[in-house]
Design an enzyme around this catalytic site. Sequence first.
Site, PDB file in Angstrom:
ATOM      1  N   HIS A 198       0.822  -1.210   0.000  1.00  0.00           N
ATOM      2  CA  HIS A 198       0.000   0.000   0.000  1.00  0.00           C
ATOM      3  C   HIS A 198       0.853   1.255   0.000  1.00  0.00           C
ATOM      4  O   HIS A 198       0.471   2.287  -0.524  1.00  0.00           O
ATOM      5  CB  HIS A 198      -0.991  -0.028   1.162  1.00  0.00           C
ATOM      6  CG  HIS A 198      -2.125  -0.951   0.882  1.00  0.00           C
ATOM      7  ND1 HIS A 198      -2.159  -2.242   1.346  1.00  0.00           N
ATOM      8  CD2 HIS A 198      -3.226  -0.803   0.116  1.00  0.00           C
ATOM      9  CE1 HIS A 198      -3.248  -2.833   0.887  1.00  0.00           C
ATOM     10  NE2 HIS A 198      -3.916  -1.989   0.147  1.00  0.00           N
ATOM     11  N   GLU A 443     -11.000 -10.768  -4.824  1.00  0.00           N
ATOM     12  CA  GLU A 443      -9.564 -10.681  -4.539  1.00  0.00           C
ATOM     13  C   GLU A 443      -9.061 -11.845  -3.705  1.00  0.00           C
ATOM     14  O   GLU A 443      -7.908 -11.884  -3.308  1.00  0.00           O
ATOM     15  CB  GLU A 443      -9.214  -9.336  -3.904  1.00  0.00           C
ATOM     16  CG  GLU A 443     -10.079  -8.912  -2.752  1.00  0.00           C
ATOM     17  CD  GLU A 443      -9.764  -7.501  -2.249  1.00  0.00           C
ATOM     18  OE1 GLU A 443      -8.776  -6.896  -2.681  1.00  0.00           O
ATOM     19  OE2 GLU A 443     -10.524  -7.024  -1.397  1.00  0.00           O
ATOM     20  N   ASP A 467      -4.454  -8.137  -4.343  1.00  0.00           N
ATOM     21  CA  ASP A 467      -4.652  -9.196  -3.358  1.00  0.00           C
ATOM     22  C   ASP A 467      -4.863 -10.551  -4.017  1.00  0.00           C
ATOM     23  O   ASP A 467      -4.450 -11.572  -3.481  1.00  0.00           O
ATOM     24  CB  ASP A 467      -5.840  -8.857  -2.450  1.00  0.00           C
ATOM     25  CG  ASP A 467      -5.422  -7.884  -1.365  1.00  0.00           C
ATOM     26  OD1 ASP A 467      -4.349  -8.108  -0.768  1.00  0.00           O
ATOM     27  OD2 ASP A 467      -6.135  -6.897  -1.127  1.00  0.00           O
ATOM     28  N   CYS A 514      -9.628  -3.263 -10.612  1.00  0.00           N
ATOM     29  CA  CYS A 514      -9.189  -2.021  -9.953  1.00  0.00           C
ATOM     30  C   CYS A 514      -7.836  -2.184  -9.265  1.00  0.00           C
ATOM     31  O   CYS A 514      -7.363  -1.280  -8.602  1.00  0.00           O
ATOM     32  CB  CYS A 514     -10.240  -1.524  -8.961  1.00  0.00           C
ATOM     33  SG  CYS A 514     -10.501  -2.640  -7.585  1.00  0.00           S
TER      34      CYS A 514
END
Length: 583
Positions: A198, A443, A467, A514
């Site tokens: 992240h 995910e 993920d 996404c």
Amino acid sequence: MASFTLHGIPVSRGIAIGRAHLLTRAALDVKHYLIPEEQVEAEVQRLQKAIATVHKELQTIWNELPKDSPAELGAFIDVHALILSDPMIAEVPLDIIRTRYYNAEWALVTQIDELSSQFDEIEDAYLRERKADIQQVGERVLKVLTGTAATQLAGSSTDEATGRMIIVAHDISPADMLQFKDRAFGGFVTDLGGQNSHTAIVARSLDIPAAVGMFNASALIQQDDWVIIDGDAGVVIVDPTATLLEQYRERQTRLIRDRKKLSKLRKTPSITEDGTEIALLANIELPEDCAAAMESGAAGVGLFRSEFLFMGRTGVSHKLPSEDEQFESYRKAVLAMKGRPVTIRTLDIGADKPLDDAEQTALNPALGLRAIRFCLAEPQMFLAQLRAILRASAFGPVRLLVPMMAHSFEIDQTLAMIEQAKTQLREAGQKFDPLIPVGAMIEIPAAALTLPMFVKKMDFLSIGTNDLIQYTLAIDRADHEVAHLYNPLHPAVLYLLSSTISIGTKAGVPVAVCGEMAGDVRLTRLLLGMGLREFSMHPRQLLAVKQEILNSDLNVLAPQVKKILKSYDPVAIAEAVEQLRGE
Ligand code: PEP
Ligand code: MG
């Protein structure tokens, strides 16, 4: 010092050239900002006052020492008082404020770090140990300074000097990274981190070059060293020669020129050569990012990572943003997007996005109480978020996206809670869109493998490839030691992706991607060939992806991709994907 090169993982593209600014843990905990020239003396006095306060504190402690306490105790306090009076602490930071315009905390931390590194060189073990005393004295002054936080100035940032500063750190948490959002630092280099951690994603959203997974960069690079970050290659050059510097400056200029060219595509409809419309949306972390989304010509927000509103608030639940505060943020995003849909993802906290910096207790946080699991375990908090999102839907098109679902009961419980939130709002006379579309992130491999369970109950799906890859390949996306195994082109990943797209599409449920794969121009044609019609990515990547789409013919791509999906040979797959672009 001789020039040297470090190799790591490229995470955010472009070239940054500037002087290194090393961040230590303590340094990350304090505010960094530049002060306007006219306030320099006030800032100097603030630091002097804090030092004086600590002097008094030490004196009080000394006076109040019990009579029978060991003699060393008094001696330690004396040592601290001496350190505090030493010009190295009492004067040098004041000079830093005056010459570099750093705020008091930053100036102090810079000097403490400098002294600490000098102590590291000392042979004598006893003297080396004194480093801890200096740090303790520094902490004491910092505490007094941060106690006066209310009088601190807001960060001013657009000074050109900061724009050229390169942050070098062992690691930076996503929340800490966001702290730099409004400050124009030139780039980031960290020892830890992977391509899709992240922290890396936030670096991309800050739109500045970054390289992570550099192992020991923070130990090798010295404060104020000249540094080049080649964000495309993941290479960091320290103390470059004049020739190299010149070459990189030229490349930097070229890159800026290319970007300007791309900006002409802003208003061009995103349609393939064969006339198929492709939706390009933006990923955002905070409502303020909508400006960049609009600027890129995005058709909407495909992923609003709402957890960034919750992070960095130090802990306990009463510090979470209230329903009203959340509502304001969501509404702000909805209004900023001017009628384009905004997909708000419910809280995805956990793993490498802890609520605060408190120690993680879970053995495998990525496999722990994360995202929807956390939300279902905290129903009041979840309901408050659902109400806030629903209320924002009265102001423009909103879609509600739920992360990390794998179980049928999670779908049912979530839908039931959305209904409950709607009932509460109706009772309170609050407006919302009763038909708000609800979608699931795909995910977790289990979700991709049981897609019919989702298509029956969901209005749309969005594949979180970051993920999905992490959980399919059992690679921690934030761990640089396994970063080389994180492969979006692994046949297992391609299989899950293509089957999700085709099953969803056949069932009439729109499927988007996404994750970071959606913004990687090298993969655009692969995804198009799989049948993907909606991409959501960081706004910065959007126009380059659009350019790729404009030059693609689905009639040509579809059979080529079909062939790729039959292969189990990673080298052949990589080559074939590269060739898709050669067409
Ligand atoms: C993903 O997992 O691909 C995703 C988009 O969500 P995040 O990166 O926030 O986990
Ligand atoms: Mg995810």
